[in-house]
Design a protein around this motif. Structure first.
Motif, PDB file in Angstrom:
ATOM      1  N   ILE A 196       0.841  -1.202   0.000  1.00 23.47           N
ATOM      2  CA  ILE A 196       0.000   0.000   0.000  1.00 23.47           C
ATOM      3  C   ILE A 196       0.871   1.245   0.000  1.00 23.47           C
ATOM      4  O   ILE A 196       0.658   2.185  -0.776  1.00 23.47           O
ATOM      5  N   ASP A 197       1.868   1.251   0.873  1.00 28.47           N
ATOM      6  CA  ASP A 197       2.767   2.404   0.957  1.00 28.47           C
ATOM      7  C   ASP A 197       3.495   2.624  -0.361  1.00 28.47           C
ATOM      8  O   ASP A 197       3.625   3.775  -0.823  1.00 28.47           O
ATOM      9  N   ALA A 198       3.948   1.538  -0.996  1.00 24.70           N
ATOM     10  CA  ALA A 198       4.677   1.667  -2.261  1.00 24.70           C
ATOM     11  C   ALA A 198       3.801   2.299  -3.335  1.00 24.70           C
ATOM     12  O   ALA A 198       4.244   3.189  -4.076  1.00 24.70           O
ATOM     13  N   ALA A 199       2.549   1.846  -3.415  1.00 22.45           N
ATOM     14  CA  ALA A 199       1.646   2.385  -4.428  1.00 22.45           C
ATOM     15  C   ALA A 199       1.315   3.853  -4.155  1.00 22.45           C
ATOM     16  O   ALA A 199       1.300   4.687  -5.067  1.00 22.45           O
ATOM     17  N   VAL A 200       1.033   4.164  -2.898  1.00 19.93           N
ATOM     18  CA  VAL A 200       0.700   5.547  -2.539  1.00 19.93           C
ATOM     19  C   VAL A 200       1.879   6.473  -2.814  1.00 19.93           C
ATOM     20  O   VAL A 200       1.710   7.572  -3.371  1.00 19.93           O
ATOM     21  N   GLN A 201       3.075   6.050  -2.436  1.00 16.57           N
ATOM     22  CA  GLN A 201       4.259   6.887  -2.667  1.00 16.57           C
ATOM     23  C   GLN A 201       4.517   7.093  -4.150  1.00 16.57           C
ATOM     24  O   GLN A 201       5.099   8.116  -4.547  1.00 16.57           O
TER      25      GLN A 201
END
Length: 458
Positions: free
Chosen positions: A124-129
């Motif tokens: 999730i963090d990778a996609a959001v970033q």
């Protein structure tokens, strides 16, 4: 016939809003999906039906292996079915740098996540970033550390105007919808009772089964599904749906502050035994993997699959239980029991043998009142303008809400309806603030409940 459903037609403004900055102009007329590390069949169910406005090319980034193969086989099944076939084209990348490739190529605008929950907050963090929207299967967090990471992702998503949302299919189940409608009708339900620890205001029990059929075929689960450190236990997995339903029924679009509105009181968990033969039937594995050996005794694995959490939310007592068995009784399936206790009546969903294992909705008057039947009849007639075909019939001291078959779309169809809800958010440019606050509150209940749970023997 389905006016209450989210529309399947998307305007041009939705399509423009869904695209990421920097895309070629010719690509800005469709929403482009990316599937990231699919390990759960829910990733495929998002694509079970074609949706206008969604591009038929879907980019998949994942490690090579049986989970990816199972996902692609389901998509192939949808493409090749004789009735209403889909036309998906899966563009798959399986290089060792598949996650980095997702971020650098940005070949889609919406990342769909359904797989190993151990890594979900990292993905999730990778996609959001990377500036991409996320539609994630539940649960989005399975530990308190995950919860901390998820709160940061929501903050980062808000700052970047990126939409982060989880797949809550149970809000599309018609019995849940009508239960919510009736408990908000004071003429029928009266006032919601605060309840007690022994007799909560809301009580829900959901029973699931490891061996089941999906899209007409036996479901093959990955071995990690049975590891609480990778899948999570029942308190953080299925319980996500139960917390969501509770808050949605009680408060609708009112935002919750988990630091002020919620008090966890008690949580317990216990195991479901699985023999090696049962485990092999579900997974295809010939032996228990090393990561499950700590739970194995005499060739039987104790799977952390059951739990109950008791808490209060804005003064209302709630008890939620999620349980797993090996398989359902003959002719049966997953079951659901839910009761909302009011001053005039209780609104109850039952899904057992007496209901032929199908969810049915009942209204139980608190006191014998000859006028109640007429009051309920009038309320159901009002609702029938929104949900055509529903009716009420007396069954002893209780009343059954009859629901026509065309309103019973089924679990697998609910994924398309959640996708429509999400596309509506893309059109608006944001997930509603109350949804964001209540997702955070929901994952607080599940992860903090799991952390405090005491293991018992049943």
């Amino acid at each position: 016939m389905k006016q209450y459903r989210y529309s399947y037609l998307l305007g041009a403004s939705l399509l423009m809003a869904a695209c990421q900055p920097g895309q070629p102009k010719e690509a800005q007329d469709m929403v482009h999906l990316i599937t990231l590390a699919p390990g759960h069949f829910h990733a495929a169910l998002v694509q079970k039906t074609a949706t206008p406005g969604i591009d038929s090319i879907v980019h998949v980034y994942a490690p090579q292996g049986p989970e990816l193969e199972a996902h692609l086989n389901l998509i192939k099944q949808y493409n090749e079915r004789p009735t209403d076939p889909t036309h998906w084209k899966e563009e798959v990348y399986t290089g060792a740098d598949w996650l980095e490739k997702l971020k650098s190529e940005r070949k889609g605008s919406v990342v769909v996540l359904a797989g190993n929950n151990h890594d979900k907050t990292r993905y999730i963090d990778a996609a959001v970033q990377a500036g991409m929207h996320v539609l994630a299967d539940k649960p989005m967090a399975i530990t308190e550390a995950d919860f901390t990471s998820l709160r940061k992702s929501f903050a980062d998503a808000g700052a970047a105007k990126v939409l982060l949302y989880d797949i809550m299919t149970e809000r599309s189940e018609i019995t849940n919808i009508l239960q919510k409608e009736l408990l908000r009708d004071a003429t029928v339900f009266g006032e919601m009772q605060p309840g007690t620890p022994e007799k909560p205001a809301i009580e829900i029990e959901s029973i699931h089964h490891f061996y089941k059929m999906v899209s007409g075929k036996p479901l093959r689960r990955p071995t990690w599904f049975f590891d609480p450190s990778q899948q999570g236990d029942a308190l953080v997995d299925v319980n996500t749906h139960l917390v969501d339903l509770t808050h949605w029924m009680l408060f609708d679009t009112t935002a919750l502050d988990y630091t002020k509105d919620i008090q966890l009181n008690k949580a317990v968990k216990w195991k479901t035994p699985l023999t090696l033969a049962q485990f092999s039937t579900i997974t295809g594995a010939e032996a228990f993997p090393d990561f499950l050996q700590a739970y194995v005794k005499d060739s039987v694995a104790g799977i952390a699959a059951n739990g109950t959490v008791d808490y209060t939310v804005k003064g209302f007592h709630v008890r939620l239980s999620a349980l797993w068995n090996f398989e359902a009784p003959a002719g049966g399936g997953d079951t659901h029991f839910a009761i909302a206790r009011g001053s005039r009546s209780n609104i109850v969903i039952r899904q057992g043998a007496e209901e032929s294992w199908k969810p049915e909705l009942f209204v139980e008057p608190i006191a014998a009142d000859t006028a109640f039947a007429a009051t309920l009849e009038a309320a159901v007639k009002r609702l029938a303008t929104k949900y055509p075909g529903i009716s009420v019939e007396a069954r002893g001291k209780q009343f059954h809400i009859a629901i026509p078959q065309e309103l019973k779309t089924g679990h697998e169809a609910h994924f398309a309806e959640v996708l429509q809800r999400y596309l509506g958010f893309l059109k608006a440019g944001a997930v509603p603030a109350w949804e964001v606050k209540n997702m955070i509150a929901k994952y607080y209940v599940t992860t903090a409940g799991q952390a405090m749970a005491k293991e018992i023997t049943k």
